[in-house]
Design an enzyme around this catalytic site. Structure first.
Site, PDB file in Angstrom:
ATOM      1  N   TYR A  99       0.840  -1.200   0.000  1.00  0.00           N
ATOM      2  CA  TYR A  99       0.000   0.000   0.000  1.00  0.00           C
ATOM      3  C   TYR A  99       0.871   1.244   0.000  1.00  0.00           C
ATOM      4  O   TYR A  99       1.850   1.333   0.746  1.00  0.00           O
ATOM      5  CB  TYR A  99      -0.890   0.004   1.259  1.00  0.00           C
ATOM      6  CG  TYR A  99      -1.646   1.302   1.470  1.00  0.00           C
ATOM      7  CD1 TYR A  99      -2.965   1.435   1.047  1.00  0.00           C
ATOM      8  CD2 TYR A  99      -1.028   2.401   2.078  1.00  0.00           C
ATOM      9  CE1 TYR A  99      -3.645   2.630   1.217  1.00  0.00           C
ATOM     10  CE2 TYR A  99      -1.714   3.597   2.252  1.00  0.00           C
ATOM     11  CZ  TYR A  99      -3.023   3.703   1.811  1.00  0.00           C
ATOM     12  OH  TYR A  99      -3.697   4.880   1.973  1.00  0.00           O
ATOM     13  N   GLU A 131      -4.086   7.397  -3.477  1.00  0.00           N
ATOM     14  CA  GLU A 131      -3.802   6.075  -2.924  1.00  0.00           C
ATOM     15  C   GLU A 131      -3.556   5.064  -4.031  1.00  0.00           C
ATOM     16  O   GLU A 131      -4.279   5.060  -5.031  1.00  0.00           O
ATOM     17  CB  GLU A 131      -5.059   5.636  -2.158  1.00  0.00           C
ATOM     18  CG  GLU A 131      -4.831   4.943  -0.883  1.00  0.00           C
ATOM     19  CD  GLU A 131      -6.153   4.649  -0.184  1.00  0.00           C
ATOM     20  OE1 GLU A 131      -6.275   5.005   0.980  1.00  0.00           O
ATOM     21  OE2 GLU A 131      -7.067   4.075  -0.817  1.00  0.00           O
TER      22      GLU A 131
END
Ligand code: GDP
Ligand code: MN
Length: 378
Positions: free
Chosen positions: A103, A191
């Site tokens: 991530y 993101e």
């Protein structure tokens, strides 16, 4: 403002972040054609384009082997609603082989008053879940806006994701490009989840999410033009058109308030007396009757609303304007739920007269009004 994945991908690709080729389809036929063109006969992924996370879990991300399966997957996904939002488009992209998922995200953080870069080797799942269960797996760095994200800082975080120099460098490069994209579009959040390594060692972004700060839109018309109103909650679209600040919530007390601070205080008091607000709604400073009519139309369209509470502190806002708006609105669309009005301040006396004539009563005490609203919504 939320961007779709396909819009966010375009922005990240323009900044040089490696991503598989992809195209958007609005029909199964289009999905079939894209799968044939980009898929090379192999596996493709078909992904719902909606403003919601967790599409994978909701069945909105499907692996298909070949063009025919891609069309079938598109048929299924295009008929879905995810978290209340209908799917109008799908993204079709060749499936990557995944060796690991991590991530990488940047979010504007109030506490440090800076964009904060967050990375985690535990990618692919919700970062909120990682934060709750294994917070030691998240690494953070506040970006100094004077210097931006510096190469050695990015490389340090790259090594938190990958032990090897090659992959760590590739990840660091992606982090710097992501930071540049955040500044270029005025994002409050950007993101990549998952950022993957492939079996041959490449580092590739497989998902992209960008939220643009609404206050940035005026000076970035090219970003504002990316808004897809068909993908937003209808009540929020209507509120924006009417110039109202509106956020839909899950409770039963519809709130119509002038001023953001008073609106927050009203919601607090609703909670304090055991109720739950159905929305945040600020009709603004100088509210003409039309704004009140628009506000009531939006609140009454919510089937969860069991009582409506007006809380008006008349300063620049004139209480008689609000009262006229209430009378106009309720003569146009009769209410099916009780209405509790509290108003005080400028032209309060005129307002009470207008409301009384129309058969409504008005309170001046905020606690009393909130208590009544909570009771009648129960
Ligand atoms: P989200 O659930 O809305 O965040 O959608 P994602 O785009 O992140 O996809 C969810 C999951 O589907 C990912 O974490 C991957 O595990 C899987 N996935 C997405 N794209 C691919 C792909 O190209 N290949 C493979 N094998 N899995 C993928
Ligand atoms: Mn994702």
């Amino acid at each position: 403002m939320n961007l779709h994945e396909y819009q966010a991908r375009e922005i990240l690709q323009r900044h040089g972040i490696p991503m598989p080729a992809a195209a958007v389809a609005a029909s199964p036929e289009e999905a079939r054609a894209i799968a044939a063109r980009l898929g090379g006969g192999g596996k493709v992924v078909v992904k719902a384009q909606v403003h919601a996370g967790g599409r994978g879990k909701a069945g909105g991300v499907k692996l298909a082997s070949g063009a025919a399966e891609a069309a079938a997957a598109a048929t299924q996904i295009l008929g879905m609603t995810i978290k209340g939002l209908p799917v109008h488009k799908v993204l079709v992209t060749p499936a990557a082989e995944i060796a690991s998922e991590s991530y990488v995200g940047i979010i504007v953080d109030r506490a440090s008053q800076r964009p904060v870069l967050m990375v985690s080797p535990a990618g692919g799942i919700d970062i909120e879940q990682v934060a709750a269960q294994t917070p030691q797996q998240i690494y953070r760095l506040a970006i100094d806006p004077r210097f931006g994200l510096l190469p050695h800082q990015a490389l340090g975080l790259g090594f938190k994701l990958y032990p090897g120099l090659g992959a760590a460098r590739a990840a660091a490069d992606i982090m710097q490009k992501l930071a540049a994209a955040v500044y270029a579009v005025g994002a409050s959040l950007a993101e990549i989840n998952p950022l993957v390594t492939t079996p041959d060692g490449a580092v590739v972004a497989l998902d992209a999410k960008i939220v643009v700060d609404d206050n940035e839109l005026e000076r970035r018309p090219e970003i504002a033009a990316l808004r897809d109103a068909t993908a937003e909650a209808p009540s929020e679209v209507a509120a924006r058109k009417a110039g109202l600040t509106f956020i839909k919530l899950e409770g039963t007390v519809g709130c119509c308030v002038n001023g953001a601070g008073l609106a927050m205080a009203t919601m607090d008091l609703v909670k304090y007396y055991g109720g739950a607000p159905a929305n945040f709604l600020d009709i603004g400073g100088s509210s003409n009757p039309q704004k009140v009519v628009d506000a009531l139309a939006i609140i009454t369209a919510d089937p969860n609303v069991k009582a409506i509470l007006f809380n008006i502190f008349g300063g620049i806002t004139r209480c008689d304007d609000v009262a006229n708006g209430i009378v106009q609105a309720t003569s146009r669309f009769p209410l099916r739920v009780p209405l509790i009005v509290r108003l005080t301040g400028t032209n309060e006396r005129e307002a009470v007269e207008i409301l009384t004539k129309a058969g409504y009563s008005a309170l001046t005490d905020m606690d009393e009004a909130v208590k009544q609203a909570v009771e009648r919504a129960a």
